[in-house]
Enzyme design. Structure first.
Site, short mmCIF file in Angstrom:
data_model
loop_
_atom_site.label_atom_id
_atom_site.label_comp_id
_atom_site.label_asym_id
_atom_site.label_seq_id
_atom_site.Cartn_x
_atom_site.Cartn_y
_atom_site.Cartn_z
CE LYS B 79 -8.44 -62.76 53.45
NZ LYS B 79 -7.42 -63.59 54.16
CB SER B 149 -6.06 -66.06 51.75
OG SER B 149 -6.23 -65.62 53.07
CB SER B 173 -3.45 -65.26 54.54
OG SER B 173 -3.18 -66.70 54.23
#
Lengths: 60, 469
Positions: B79, B149, B173
């Site tokens: 990420k 996210s 997330s």
């Protein structure tokens, strides 16, 4: 009694920030919901003297 | 089966036996990325050349007897909140478009040290402030969001673009994209995995963890990344344990002796009928496997989200304070407004929210201990992945809800209390979109949560397919 709009203007000025005009409405809405959330939490007397659990360690 | 579609467990056995080389595996994954990216846009940046260099080095090292373990030669998506030495770390934001860190974040350092091959940086909702990841699409239906996210990692893992995607979870997330993309996702207990080198959204609620395609794969990653680190103030110095060994120890066992709590409030409020049915059917499977199932009442439910919202707003505004003043115009409109909303939270309100968290934590603990519950089972999200243009839904209760917000409505408890939360896929909606079940355990009881997740996973005839686009 000041409106949320007036309170928001004061807080933002003190923060030294001038949001773009197009953001004003959204921030006012967020400010108003934030005040409601705060009131909801403040209404619970039982929480008043709980430990806020801020992390600090004296060990460097 | 194409190599990219293997689980880590399967691929690592082949690599250890010399039947699959890290080069073949990496080439397969990179080819999959080339095929899928025009549809998904899961990656900010694909580091193909670096990946092939690392894969060739791994191949040589393994051939010379230097096999490091089950993550050696396995492709990893990171990420874009995680710092990566010499590779741009943008947080999917123009604010950090050119930021190139000097060092790896701790988790990346540990996984590269275990021999993993980084294939790229995955998209996040800008600075992790949202549950949509608007840059990226859902591999099950590209007209829908992947959740956020950590949406890039969710889409990449589900579609075979990597075998592990790193995520972060401040308000769901990791668990939300796992549920909406049909992968496994674990938010570990607060303090178990170091967050050093990962951009913060809200430091008292931030957690980091993996998304994978199987529960055992998650355990393999946890074995490598859990552990104390002094530079993360939340990190706790605990006796190390092997989550994989614990899972394998219980592999043939049923769930006799474990108690599953099913909430009678909050988690099944305003839930999509198909999600409700799929999760209740999965809970029925847990009971069939021997678990005792009891009804529980979530304490102080109405205060949990209120406290979480105030804490996130205040801490996010503090984190972004300097950047917002220097480059406020570079943020996307939605994220800028979210951060500015935190500028106007009073310090006293923030402290009150923290006090509320302590109270809720004590009440939750009393509920869990009182009912003798080992895990609480509930939907991860109230709805399957909504369309990319979002919209609203009117629930039977009368609530009119923005779908971008709806996906995160069940996430806050595990963040506020720092509990381990695992999302496992439990089926598909009639529209062909995945549904996730959230298993929340007691603090640092990841082994129990993983055990229950794997027991459920093994009741399914086949694992979820790696998708054809």
């Amino acid at each position: 009694m000041h409106s949320n709009e007036e309170k928001l203007a004061v807080v933002l000025e003190m923060s030294g920030i001038t949001p773009p005009a197009e953001d004003q409405e959204a921030i006012l809405r967020a400010f108003s919901t934030g005040r409601e959330l705060s009131k909801l939490i403040f209404s619970v007397a039982q929480a008043r003297y709980e430990e806020p659990a801020l992390i600090f360690s004296a060990r460097v | 089966m194409d190599a990219y579609a293997l689980s880590i467990t399967q691929a690592s056995e082949l690599i250890a036996a010399g039947e699959l080389s890290p080069v073949e595996l990496t080439e397969s994954v990179l080819a999959r990325i080339e095929y899928a990216e025009p549809h998904l846009n899961a990656f900010v940046e694909v580091t193909a050349d670096l990946a092939m260099i690392a894969a060739k080095a791994a191949e040589v090292e393994i051939a010379e007897g230097g096999y490091r373990g089950p993550l050696h030669g396995i492709p990893l998506g990171v990420k874009d909140l995680y710092e990566t030495a010499g590779i741009r770390t943008t947080s999917s934001s123009k604010v950090r478009a050119d930021y190139v860190p000097d060092t790896d974040s701790t988790v990346v350092q540990k996984l590269l040290g275990a021999g993993m091959i980084m294939v790229g940086k995955t998209h996040t909702h800008e600075f992790a402030l949202g549950g949509v990841t608007p840059t990226t699409r859902n591999p099950w239906h590209t007209g829908h969001i992947p959740g956020g996210s950590s949406g890039g990692s969710g889409a990449a893992v589900a579609s075979g673009e990597c075998m592990v995607g790193l995520g972060s979870d401040t308000g769901g997330s990791i668990r939300m994209p796992a549920a909406l993309c049909g992968t496994v996702g674990l938010k570990p207990t607060y303090g178990l995995v170091s967050r050093r080198g990962v951009a913060s959204l809200s430091w008292s609620l931030d957690h980091v963890g993996p998304l994978t395609r199987t529960v055992r794969d998650t355990a393999l990653v946890m074995d490598a990344i859990a552990g104390y680190e002094r530079s993360d103030p939340a990190s706790l110095d605990l006796v190390p344990q092997s989550y994989t060994a614990d899972l394998d120890h219980h592999a043939g066992d049923d769930l006799t002796g474990l108690t599953v709590g099913v909430p009678s409030n909050f988690f099944f409020d305003d839930v999509d009928e198909e999600v409700d049915a799929a999760v209740r059917a999965a809970i029925g499977q847990l009971e069939f496997l021997g678990a005792r199932v009891v009804e529980v009442t979530i304490p102080m439910a109405q205060y949990i989200s209120a406290a979480a919202q105030l804490i996130v707003r205040a801490e996010a505004a503090a984190y972004h304070r300097r950047m917002m003043r220097a480059s406020g115009d570079l943020y996307t409109e939605q994220v800028r407004r979210g951060i500015l909303a935190g500028e106007v939270v009073l310090a006293t309100d923030y402290i009150d929210a923290l006090r509320m968290r302590t109270l809720v934590q004590r009440e939750w603990s009393a509920m869990v201990i009182g009912a003798g519950v080992d895990v609480i089972a509930a939907p991860t999200c109230p709805i399957p992945a909504p369309p990319a243009d979002l919209g609203t839904r009117t629930w039977a209760s009368g609530l009119v809800e923005d779908l971008g917000r709806a996906v995160g409505r069940y996430s806050a408890p595990a963040n506020i209390m720092g509990l381990p939360g695992l999302s496992v896929p439990v089926g598909l909606s009639s529209g062909g979109l995945p549904i996730g079940m959230q298993l929340m355990g007691r603090p640092f009881e990841e082994s129990t949560v993983l055990r229950v997740g794997q027991a459920y996973e093994q009741t399914k005839a086949t694992a979820l397919p790696v998708l054809a686009l």
